[in-house]
Motif scaffolding. Sequence first.
Motif, PDB file in Angstrom:
ATOM      1  N   UNK A   1     -14.429  -3.446  -1.021  1.00 23.87           N
ATOM      2  CA  UNK A   1     -13.154  -3.816  -0.416  1.00 23.87           C
ATOM      3  C   UNK A   1     -12.080  -2.836  -0.889  1.00 23.87           C
ATOM      4  N   UNK A   2     -11.212  -2.406   0.033  1.00 23.86           N
ATOM      5  CA  UNK A   2     -10.255  -1.340  -0.264  1.00 23.86           C
ATOM      6  C   UNK A   2      -8.830  -1.777   0.089  1.00 23.86           C
ATOM      7  N   UNK A   3      -7.882  -1.406  -0.760  1.00 26.82           N
ATOM      8  CA  UNK A   3      -6.454  -1.597  -0.508  1.00 26.82           C
ATOM      9  C   UNK A   3      -5.684  -0.388  -1.007  1.00 26.82           C
ATOM     10  N   UNK A   4      -4.465  -0.277  -0.548  1.00 26.44           N
ATOM     11  CA  UNK A   4      -3.594   0.824  -0.957  1.00 26.44           C
ATOM     12  C   UNK A   4      -2.569   0.305  -1.957  1.00 26.44           C
ATOM     13  N   UNK A   5      -2.447   0.976  -3.106  1.00 25.59           N
ATOM     14  CA  UNK A   5      -1.460   0.577  -4.115  1.00 25.59           C
ATOM     15  C   UNK A   5      -0.065   0.973  -3.641  1.00 25.59           C
ATOM     16  N   UNK A   6       0.752  -0.033  -3.323  1.00 31.43           N
ATOM     17  CA  UNK A   6       2.118   0.214  -2.865  1.00 31.43           C
ATOM     18  C   UNK A   6       3.116   0.242  -4.019  1.00 31.43           C
ATOM     19  N   UNK A   7       2.605   0.022  -5.245  1.00 33.55           N
ATOM     20  CA  UNK A   7       3.394   0.091  -6.469  1.00 33.55           C
ATOM     21  C   UNK A   7       2.412   0.238  -7.629  1.00 33.55           C
ATOM     22  N   UNK A   8       2.922   0.324  -8.829  1.00 28.11           N
ATOM     23  CA  UNK A   8       2.037   0.387  -9.992  1.00 28.11           C
ATOM     24  C   UNK A   8       1.462  -0.994 -10.271  1.00 28.11           C
TER      25      UNK A   8
END
Length: 400
Positions: free
Chosen positions: A74-81
């Motif tokens: 499963x993949x997500x994009x880090x929009x912050x730290x």
Amino acid sequence: MSIKMKLKEIANVEMGQSPDSNYVFEYDDLAMPFLQGNADFGDISPSPQFYCSKPLKQAQTGDILISVRAPVGAVNLADQSYCIGRGLAAIRPKNSHISSKLFQNIISANKQSLIRVAQGSTFEAISKNDLLEMDIYVPESDLLQKIDNTLDVIEQTISQTRIIIEKLNNKKQGLLNDLLTRGVNLHGNLRPSYEDAPDLYQETELGFIPKEWDISLLDDVATRGSGHTPNKNVPSYWNGGVKWVSLADSSKLDQIHISETDKEISYLGIQNSSAVMHSKGTVVLSRDAGIGKSAILTDDMAVSQHFMAWKCSKRLNNYFLYYWLQQDKPVFENIAIGSTIKTIGLPFFKTYKIAVPSISEQEKVSAILLDTDKYLSDEVNKLNKLEKVKIGLLKDLLQN
């Protein structure tokens, strides 16, 4: 064209590490958002539920977050730290010429190889080396912007469809509450609320309901049944053409109807166990794992002992019962007992009560909810098709 290479050639990997639980809180505006695994993943970026004041491992803005434990990939994009736990890894591109969104798509397009590696391990998981050695296809630099633009078009459509689905889900929940507490008048219009017209309502053990409605034991308006599992060591009891609803069918529930089952039993299996045939139109509900999930049988079927089944009398519309059970799902979840596998004991259903409008009003209420579900189903099918198109397009763009 795209170039096949190892992930380690273009990215670094930071494996997560669980922090001391003494420094993890439900909310702390001075702490860093904490992700233990992919439970908080969203469509694009996470929605964290916890925070950590002493993180051990961190993902940076723009990193690709990937689940390294079941479910792997499963993949997500880090929009912050983020502070990341041991269920995640952060993939950080070495070069900035590939956008974070495109890099996320590149990882997603190649995650099947990771899933295969994970399935071959004792515990479904992947290591840092598995990630670094992953084969990926990277477009040549002069194609990057074109591919980005092409994917943007379909991703915008997918995003818009998700927004529509969210609105329809909210509408459905509002309708469930209104229609199953206020009902409709002779013209098919929603009754005024209790606050606006208290004289139209009566106070009952289930709350305020229209004066025309009754409160009844479900057993008084439907015939209750359950099921059983034939002996698994007797081959002739299985694969005999009788559809058999079990916990393996959990994903097929809550979609109004269930027409196919993961497993089948035989008539011989029914004759030599406590399993019974339930007729088409019977409403079933899971009382164990997936507690409160329900569906209406589209054929004669049997069920396992993990399910309740109700054949409605002439006083009760089966679609009305289905939606009533849907509305009451939080009740089922709250009264479930047991630590390993939560379950609802049979005595609960012997005293379970529902509100019973006239059959004509039940039919009107059900028709409104069925229309809403149809619109919702159409949009969900549209979203599924769009996501399949995106996957196919992505593979073509990256590999050709």
